[in-house]
Motif scaffolding. Structure first.
Motif, PDB file in Angstrom:
ATOM      1  N   ALA A  90      -2.982   8.370   1.581  1.00 11.61           N
ATOM      2  CA  ALA A  90      -4.128   8.254   0.670  1.00 11.61           C
ATOM      3  C   ALA A  90      -4.588   9.637   0.247  1.00 11.61           C
ATOM      4  N   GLU A 147       0.849  -1.195   0.000  1.00 12.00           N
ATOM      5  CA  GLU A 147       0.000   0.000   0.000  1.00 12.00           C
ATOM      6  C   GLU A 147       0.882   1.241   0.000  1.00 12.00           C
ATOM      7  N   ASN A 152      -8.268   9.493 -10.347  1.00 14.69           N
ATOM      8  CA  ASN A 152      -6.881   9.402 -10.773  1.00 14.69           C
ATOM      9  C   ASN A 152      -6.584  10.443 -11.864  1.00 14.69           C
ATOM     10  N   SER A 211       2.709   5.929   2.531  1.00 12.96           N
ATOM     11  CA  SER A 211       1.403   5.263   2.397  1.00 12.96           C
ATOM     12  C   SER A 211       0.273   6.260   2.628  1.00 12.96           C
ATOM     13  N   GLN A 266      -7.690  -5.461  -8.502  1.00 11.97           N
ATOM     14  CA  GLN A 266      -7.300  -5.226  -7.109  1.00 11.97           C
ATOM     15  C   GLN A 266      -8.468  -5.484  -6.167  1.00 11.97           C
ATOM     16  N   ASN A 276      -7.103  -0.439   0.217  1.00  6.13           N
ATOM     17  CA  ASN A 276      -6.603   0.668  -0.591  1.00  6.13           C
ATOM     18  C   ASN A 276      -6.472   0.272  -2.046  1.00  6.13           C
ATOM     19  N   GLY A 329       1.459   5.115  -1.453  1.00  2.18           N
ATOM     20  CA  GLY A 329       0.825   6.287  -2.034  1.00  2.18           C
ATOM     21  C   GLY A 329       1.554   7.540  -1.603  1.00  2.18           C
ATOM     22  N   MET A 366      -2.949   6.698  -4.129  1.00  5.09           N
ATOM     23  CA  MET A 366      -3.699   5.707  -3.363  1.00  5.09           C
ATOM     24  C   MET A 366      -4.992   6.316  -2.838  1.00  5.09           C
ATOM     25  N   TYR A 393      -8.616   5.047  -0.394  1.00  8.14           N
ATOM     26  CA  TYR A 393      -9.134   3.973   0.452  1.00  8.14           C
ATOM     27  C   TYR A 393     -10.648   3.872   0.307  1.00  8.14           C
ATOM     28  N   VAL A 399      -4.411   1.294  -5.442  1.00  8.00           N
ATOM     29  CA  VAL A 399      -3.173   1.972  -5.824  1.00  8.00           C
ATOM     30  C   VAL A 399      -3.078   2.006  -7.344  1.00  8.00           C
TER      31      VAL A 399
END
Length: 475
Positions: free
Chosen positions: A393, A229, A280, A391, A347, A323, A231, A296, A298, A325
């Motif tokens: 988010a 995870e 994204n 990591s 995922q 999460n 990010g 990332m 969640y 990614v």
């Protein structure tokens, strides 16, 4: 542990790990959920006495709504649910009336006051219902119906969006049914087997590893998952003034929504999968941050399908989190966009259908509860060897899905017309959550955030870019 026991005339049980993870912050109102529903309905169905009867029935069916939380002094670690069964229908109605308010505030006023004003809920009042209407009697007579705003509220440690939506639908069914008030009152008089209706902590209803080897494998899998995870993208937070949480929404037309669903199906993904990639793309168009690290987000997984001994109540918490990614740079073509959507699907499927899902959920719940209790977290074996990768988010996604399967219009008389529905929770300064669902055959996006907690204009640019990417890639 985390099961109900009789204490005098009441029932009590400690909060489970997932419940406790939300509890300390809830003392300041953080995580207090609300559902808002705007609709048109017949005035006679929403008279005060009838609403009190319907709300009382919902509460009897879901007794966690009637509970209190007790503690030994100020020791949060001793928090436990306490339920005192009502003795008579009058007791049920009195209890329901204390958690019921009739107002004449607008949708925006109701939501803003709940999110930004003094806390509505408390350890003594774990639920709250509002029916609001500004219609005059002359407007009602001329139109044949009334425009209503309904708000149902509860702390997150008692349930989730599934519970809110299902209970709201059930309440509408009760109030708009052909049953008389006297017939509804008789339902309050029935015997309840409270020990089987009160929900245990969901962790006690999940099957756990049966051997030491299996248990060790689950722990290794949990650590491996955390290691993946990664990010490195976040919104720039800058508290420019006192917290002011807002909720904005956008609906795509029925025609647009039909096209969106068809295009997603043709590319073998769902809208939920596509939304992650839309975020994204929108972020890539707004940010000046380096694209070297992935992005990332969640989101939650509903664990209700994995529970043993299902309780005859909607109200209990059964969530875990994972999460998503993705590469942070812009996809070079529509084909790459859809490839990323299928990556999200892969995922998600790896997580949801993993044989380790239940064990990961239990370990995550234990970790979150320990963190909420302020207990030090020992470094994992991986962290002991090397510094952990970033990591962070970007934001949380609440992917609710098709609410037309919950609010079944054929269950209501034709005089009931549902307009909009929204859910969110009270947030900490700098909080943000993006929500998505289909309702009334339209795709809805909601963004809830502290508009004073971010660099000025940043979130607004992201929101406009997100709406634009939907029309560009999906419509």
């Amino acid at each position: 542990m985390s099961k109900w026991s009789r204490v005098g005339s009441s029932y009590e049980r400690p909060l489970g790990d997932s419940e406790y993870a939300f509890f300390p912050a809830s003392q300041n109102g953080l995580g207090d959920m609300f559902l808002h529903l705007a609709f048109r309905g017949p005035e006679e169905a929403f008279h005060k006495e009838r609403v009190k009867l319907g709300w009382g029935i919902i509460r009897q069916r879901n007794p966690l709504l009637m509970c209190k939380v007790l503690m030994d002094g100020d020791d949060l670690n001793t928090a436990r649910f306490s339920f005192t069964p009502p003795s008579t229908p009058e007791d049920v109605l009195d209890e329901a009336g204390a958690a019921l308010h009739f107002k004449n505030e607008s949708k925006d006023e109701l939501i803003s006051n709940y999110m930004n004003g003094p806390r509505t809920l408390s350890n003594d009042h774990l639920s709250y219902l509002v029916i609001s209407s500004s219609a005059t009697s002359s407007e009602t007579r001329s139109s044949g119906g009334v425009e209503y705003d309904l708000m149902m509220c509860a702390p997150h440690y008692t349930g989730d969006g599934t519970a809110l939506h299902q209970s709201t639908h059930d309440l509408l069914c009760i109030l708009t049914s052909t049953q008389t008030n006297e017939e509804l009152r008789r339902e309050l008089d029935g015997h309840r087997d409270w020990e089987n209706v009160l929900p245990p902590a969901f962790e006690t209803r999940l099957s756990t590893p049966s051997s030491a080897i299996r248990n060790a494998a689950c722990k290794v899998n949990f650590l491996q998952t955390l290691g993946k995870e990664i990010g490195g993208h976040t919104f720039s937070r800058s508290q420019r003034g006192p917290q002011r949480t807002v909720l904005i929404e956008h609906a795509f037309s029925e025609t647009q929504t039909a096209n969106i669903l068809a295009k997603c199906k043709a590319n073998k993904v769902t809208v939920n999968h596509a939304l992650s990639v839309l975020c994204n793309v929108a972020w890539a168009r707004c940010t000046s941050q380096s694209m070297q690290l992935p992005m990332m987000m969640y989101t939650a997984i509903n664990l209700r399908p994995h529970l043993t001994n299902p309780a005859p109540t909607h109200w209990f918490l059964a969530l875990t989190y994972f999460n998503i990614v993705l590469p942070s740079f812009m996809p070079s073509s529509p084909a790459v966009f859809w490839h990323r959507a299928r990556l999200v699907k892969a995922q998600t499927h790896r997580t949801v259908y993993s044989p380790f899902l239940v064990s990961r959920a239990l370990q995550m719940a234990s970790t979150r509860a320990s963190r909420a209790r302020g207990l030090p977290q020992p470094p994992s074996p991986v962290e002991a060897l090397a510094p952990p990768a970033p990591s962070a988010a970007l934001l949380g996604l609440s992917l609710i899905g098709n609410l037309d399967r919950t609010y079944i219009r054929a269950s209501y008389p034709p005089s009931v017309q549902l307009h909009t529905v929204a859910t969110a929770s009270r947030m900490k300064p700098g909080g943000m959550l993006l929500l998505e669902h289909t309702f009334g055959s339209k795709l809805w996006l909601h963004l809830c955030w502290d508009e004073m907690g971010f660099e000025e204009g940043q979130v607004e640019r992201f929101w406009e870019a997100l709406k634009g990417t939907v029309e560009e890639f999906l419509c």
